[in-house]
Motif scaffolding. Structure first.
Motif, PDB file in Angstrom:
ATOM      1  N   MET A   2      39.843 -46.605 -13.017  1.00 61.67           N
ATOM      2  CA  MET A   2      39.492 -45.039 -13.625  1.00 61.67           C
ATOM      3  C   MET A   2      39.294 -44.107 -12.522  1.00 61.67           C
ATOM      4  O   MET A   2      38.102 -43.888 -12.093  1.00 61.67           O
ATOM      5  N   GLY A   5      40.244 -38.036 -14.223  1.00 62.53           N
ATOM      6  CA  GLY A   5      39.591 -37.683 -15.608  1.00 62.53           C
ATOM      7  C   GLY A   5      38.223 -37.204 -15.272  1.00 62.53           C
ATOM      8  O   GLY A   5      37.647 -37.258 -14.234  1.00 62.53           O
ATOM      9  N   VAL A   7      34.274 -37.076 -15.699  1.00 64.11           N
ATOM     10  CA  VAL A   7      33.197 -37.661 -15.682  1.00 64.11           C
ATOM     11  C   VAL A   7      32.137 -37.104 -16.957  1.00 64.11           C
ATOM     12  O   VAL A   7      31.791 -36.192 -16.905  1.00 64.11           O
ATOM     13  N   ASN A  10      27.390 -40.846 -15.732  1.00 61.02           N
ATOM     14  CA  ASN A  10      26.971 -41.771 -14.851  1.00 61.02           C
ATOM     15  C   ASN A  10      26.420 -43.037 -15.042  1.00 61.02           C
ATOM     16  O   ASN A  10      25.611 -43.066 -16.204  1.00 61.02           O
ATOM     17  N   ARG A 176      34.531 -41.924 -18.475  1.00 61.18           N
ATOM     18  CA  ARG A 176      35.482 -40.868 -18.173  1.00 61.18           C
ATOM     19  C   ARG A 176      36.363 -40.625 -19.650  1.00 61.18           C
ATOM     20  O   ARG A 176      36.216 -41.421 -20.420  1.00 61.18           O
ATOM     21  N   ARG A 178      40.027 -39.390 -20.172  1.00 57.54           N
ATOM     22  CA  ARG A 178      41.618 -39.141 -19.758  1.00 57.54           C
ATOM     23  C   ARG A 178      42.412 -38.626 -20.678  1.00 57.54           C
ATOM     24  O   ARG A 178      42.476 -39.332 -21.908  1.00 57.54           O
TER      25      ARG A 178
END
Length: 230
Positions: A2, A5, A7, A10, A176, A178
């Motif tokens: 990963m 892409g 975020v 976190n 993430r 993507r």
């Protein structure tokens, strides 16, 4: 991997979201009595365990955590090549009359959750079943909604929400988004690197095998000469 892409969350944001969900679960259940958490393979399992510990840290009894595999209950295995990977289901408690909270990482079409409820119904009749997810990405195909959500983030069908958890993926917690095309290109690049590395990795092995064969032949000839001398 990963490594691209946008975020969404976190590690710190994921932890805060789980703390909030744990308190909401306790409030709605009226405490941890008769409460059980059931994590859906794969990433729902560590999330369920984290929620259980957060509930215990709030001063309640540590609720039991079960593991649920739903692959044999899925209704979207439409192709012959879609062979489900069957994992173990472990529920160290009686399902009947429990307040069950199903835990998963991402809620999308709702088909996974329907399969999970079908699997649970074969094991007993809970008093209630509620759903906790880290990410609700929208795009439902069935009338299933989450009761507890870490974050609602609607994305299109050409995008994928990826959740990385330390217990499963080994790295830091991360969420993430993507594109499917980006993931396809990354997968093709990974396959290309593996294919290029294979001949290079095989060459030293072949050289080592040839060297060993040559050494054995030399040793055999040497033994033969000694035998002739006697």
């Amino acid at each position: 991997c990963m490594n691209e892409g946008a975020v969404l969350m976190n590690a710190e944001e994921i932890d805060r979201a789980l703390s909030r969900i744990a308190h909401q679960v306790l409030e709605q259940a009226g405490g941890a009595k008769e409460l059980a958490l059931v994590g859906i393979h794969t990433r729902g399992v560590p999330l369920a365990r984290r929620l259980a510990w957060k509930i215990a840290q709030a001063g309640e009894e540590l609720p039991p955590v079960g593991i649920l595999d739903i692959n044999m209950y899925r209704d979207d295995l439409s192709h012959a090549e879609d062979h489900p990977v069957v994992r173990r289901t472990e529920l160290p408690f009686k399902v009947a009359d429990r307040h069950i909270v199903l835990v998963d990482d991402v809620l999308y079409t709702g088909r996974t959750i329907r399969a999970a409820m079908d699997a649970l119904s074969d094991l007993g009749r809970p008093r209630t079943i509620r759903l906790a997810v880290l990410i609700d990405r929208g795009g439902r195909e069935l009338p299933i909604q989450s009761d507890f959500v870490g974050r609602f983030f609607p994305v299109g069908p050409e995008e994928v929400v990826e959740v990385a958890l330390a217990e499963i993926d080994g790295g830091p917690d991360l969420v993430r988004v993507r594109s499917r095309e980006e993931m396809r290109r990354a997968a093709e690049e990974a396959r290309r690197r593996v294919a290029e590395a294979a001949p290079r990795a095989a060459a030293p092995a072949r050289r080592g095998a040839r060297k060993a064969t040559t050494t054995k032949k030399k040793a055999a000839r040497k033994r033969g000469r000694k035998g002739t001398g006697r």
